[in-house]
Design an enzyme around this catalytic site. Structure first.
Site, mmCIF file in Angstrom:
data_model
loop_
_atom_site.group_PDB
_atom_site.id
_atom_site.type_symbol
_atom_site.label_atom_id
_atom_site.label_comp_id
_atom_site.label_asym_id
_atom_site.label_seq_id
_atom_site.Cartn_x
_atom_site.Cartn_y
_atom_site.Cartn_z
ATOM 1 N N ASP A 85 0.702 -1.118 0.094
ATOM 2 C CA ASP A 85 -0.127 -0.042 0.147
ATOM 3 C C ASP A 85 0.918 1.192 -0.016
ATOM 4 O O ASP A 85 0.641 2.304 0.354
ATOM 5 C CB ASP A 85 -0.966 0.029 1.136
ATOM 6 C CG ASP A 85 -1.665 -1.287 1.250
ATOM 7 O OD1 ASP A 85 -2.476 -1.629 0.299
ATOM 8 O OD2 ASP A 85 -1.857 -1.842 2.329
ATOM 9 N N GLY A 96 -4.892 -3.682 -4.444
ATOM 10 C CA GLY A 96 -5.053 -2.955 -5.593
ATOM 11 C C GLY A 96 -4.186 -1.907 -6.033
ATOM 12 O O GLY A 96 -3.437 -1.219 -5.205
ATOM 13 N N HIS A 97 -3.812 -1.607 -7.178
ATOM 14 C CA HIS A 97 -2.795 -0.705 -7.591
ATOM 15 C C HIS A 97 -3.559 0.775 -8.012
ATOM 16 O O HIS A 97 -4.056 0.432 -9.398
ATOM 17 C CB HIS A 97 -1.822 -1.026 -8.725
ATOM 18 C CG HIS A 97 -0.883 -2.090 -8.040
ATOM 19 N ND1 HIS A 97 0.186 -2.656 -8.678
ATOM 20 C CD2 HIS A 97 -0.628 -2.387 -6.649
ATOM 21 C CE1 HIS A 97 1.063 -3.233 -7.746
ATOM 22 N NE2 HIS A 97 0.491 -3.335 -6.540
ATOM 23 N N LYS A 131 2.628 1.778 -5.091
ATOM 24 C CA LYS A 131 3.263 1.295 -6.248
ATOM 25 C C LYS A 131 2.760 1.549 -7.630
ATOM 26 O O LYS A 131 3.297 1.773 -8.613
ATOM 27 C CB LYS A 131 3.693 -0.159 -6.197
ATOM 28 C CG LYS A 131 4.609 -0.540 -5.032
ATOM 29 C CD LYS A 131 4.952 -2.107 -4.786
ATOM 30 C CE LYS A 131 3.715 -2.740 -4.665
ATOM 31 N NZ LYS A 131 2.766 -2.265 -3.362
ATOM 32 N N GLN A 189 2.244 -6.073 -3.275
ATOM 33 C CA GLN A 189 2.139 -6.052 -1.772
ATOM 34 C C GLN A 189 3.467 -5.527 -1.411
ATOM 35 O O GLN A 189 4.082 -4.495 -2.187
ATOM 36 C CB GLN A 189 2.108 -7.291 -1.056
ATOM 37 C CG GLN A 189 0.608 -7.800 -0.859
ATOM 38 C CD GLN A 189 0.207 -8.614 -2.095
ATOM 39 O OE1 GLN A 189 1.015 -9.043 -3.059
ATOM 40 N NE2 GLN A 189 -0.989 -8.635 -2.423
#
Length: 417
Positions: free
Chosen positions: A13, A40-41, A16, A221
């Site tokens: 988080d 999620g990105h 990235k 991650q």
């Protein structure tokens, strides 16, 4: 040709997706090498927010292409939803994505298992319920389903019958989807992928292509959630470090750089050790200003101060050559900022954890530095310099907002000051 890997330097988080999206303008290929739909990105294009759980964070408006590697576990239904979201704004974009048929499928059975197993645990580990752990378990126990199976109907039926038989015995007939319904479900998804003109190509076939152009590897991650070296068992089930590029046929020795993305503070989702967690009103304030809620689950993230021992550990484990710092602006206005500079582990002062077990026993040793009104202030530069001196890794880029273009180099910061 340039090859860069970007990984999370903390517990995930860190931002990235935005960082990868920023760098992707300079790369032809953006490659996801591990992970699944349990994180999620988030990226912004023309002011619109997109949350990709599986798709690499390519630049929709240039010619970059995405590759989903064999180290991933792919929820095909979720993948199609992400394609459809992008297609609505960028018609035809799906044909710019390539999937390694050696990747594993996350099945609805895995999601059922995920929930069942979490209820069975004496101490839940905080799974997202997305079926990631059970799918990786099936991969290791040789009961998984590779994506190439979707294109062989006889093999698919055979594998589904075998998997279902075993799982129903294990879970006392508690799975609700029959093999025949699963077969029809997967065949429908295959048809959707074909309609979208998504490409299936192995890393073997792409080897020469990747080595003759520029490749940006996108991790999932963060290092401290890595299956092998994170805070086990409170980890994800795949590789979160740069060595995961091996699933795409690369060695870490072939990488030109490995950037670790870190927040100016630290967050963590779910259970597990978190030495610098802050339970005061300041921690709550940081959570609200930083909008620290999971992109996948919406769960509030635990918030704490910057953890230098954890960053040193991440540097060694993942071979980090540079940092990108995010969310320094969230701390704007604080008079003082605490930084954990070492751990007290059973009475022994440690600057770097020896093993992941040290995180469970660590008591943070803090120093306090002066805060800053904005990230263009000299005190923020001093904060960065302090991090660099303590970790031995330079901070090359600063993210100061959620939008892709809200990035600057260290030199930009110095000029603004």
């Amino acid at each position: 040709m340039q090859r860069l890997a970007i990984v999370g330097a903390q517990w995930g988080d860190e931002g990235k997706g935005k960082v990868v999206n920023y760098f992707s303008k300079d790369f032809e290929w953006i490659v996801r090498f591990s992970g699944g739909a349990n994180a999620g990105h988030t990226i912004y294009v023309d002011g619109k927010k997109y949350v990709n759980h599986l798709l690499p964070s390519i630049q929709p408006r240039n010619a970059s292409r995405g590759f989903l590697g064999a180290g991933m576990v792919i929820d095909v239904e979720q993948l199609i939803n992400e394609f459809e979201t992008l297609e609505a704004d960028f018609p035809g974009i799906s044909c710019r994505f390539y999937i390694d048929p050696e990747a594993f499928a996350v099945l609805p059975w895995h999601k059922e298992e995920d929930v069942l197993l979490e209820t069975m645990r004496k101490e839940p580990i905080g799974t997202t319920g997305r079926g990631i752990g059970p799918s990786y378990t099936d991969k290791v126990s040789r009961e998984g389903l590779k994506l190439y199976t979707l294109f062989d109907e006889n093999l698919l039926r055979e594998r589904l019958e075998s998997i279902y038989h075993m799982k129903q015995n294990i879970y006392n007939n508690r799975l609700t989807v029959s093999p025949e319904d699963m077969f029809k479900y997967l065949q429908k998804l295959r048809g959707e992928l074909e309609r979208l003109k998504v490409n299936f190509t192995s890393a073997v076939d792409m080897s020469r292509v990747f080595r003759s152009t520029s490749v940006l590897f996108e991790g999932a991650q963060g290092v401290l959630l890595d299956l092998d070296f994170g805070t086990y068992p409170f980890v994800t089930s795949g590789a979160c470090m740069a060595h995961g590029v091996s699933s795409v046929g690369f060695s870490t020795f072939e990488l030109d750089s490995v950037y670790g993305v870190l927040k100016a503070y630290t967050t963590r989702v779910g259970a597990g050790p978190f030495p610098t967690e802050d339970f005061t009103e300041t921690g709550e304030k940081i959570r609200e200003i930083g909008k620290e809620y999971g992109a996948t689950t919406g769960r509030p993230r635990r918030v704490g101060w910057l953890d230098l021992p954890a960053l040193r550990y991440a540097r060694i484990r993942s071979g980090l050559t540079g940092f990108v710092i995010t969310k320094g602006d969230v701390l704007n206005g604080l008079e003082e900022v605490k930084v954990c500079v070492a751990y007290d582990v059973d009475g022994v002062v440690k600057e770097v954890p020896s093993t992941s077990y040290d995180f469970f026993r660590a008591k943070p040793i803090y120093e306090t530095v002066k805060g800053w009104p904005t990230t263009d202030h000299i005190n923020f530069l001093k904060y960065m310099t302090f991090i660099e001196r303590e970790t031995g890794v330079e901070i090359d880029y600063i993210s100061y907002g959620p939008k892709t273009e809200e990035m600057k180099t260290r030199n930009d910061l110095i000029i603004n000051i």
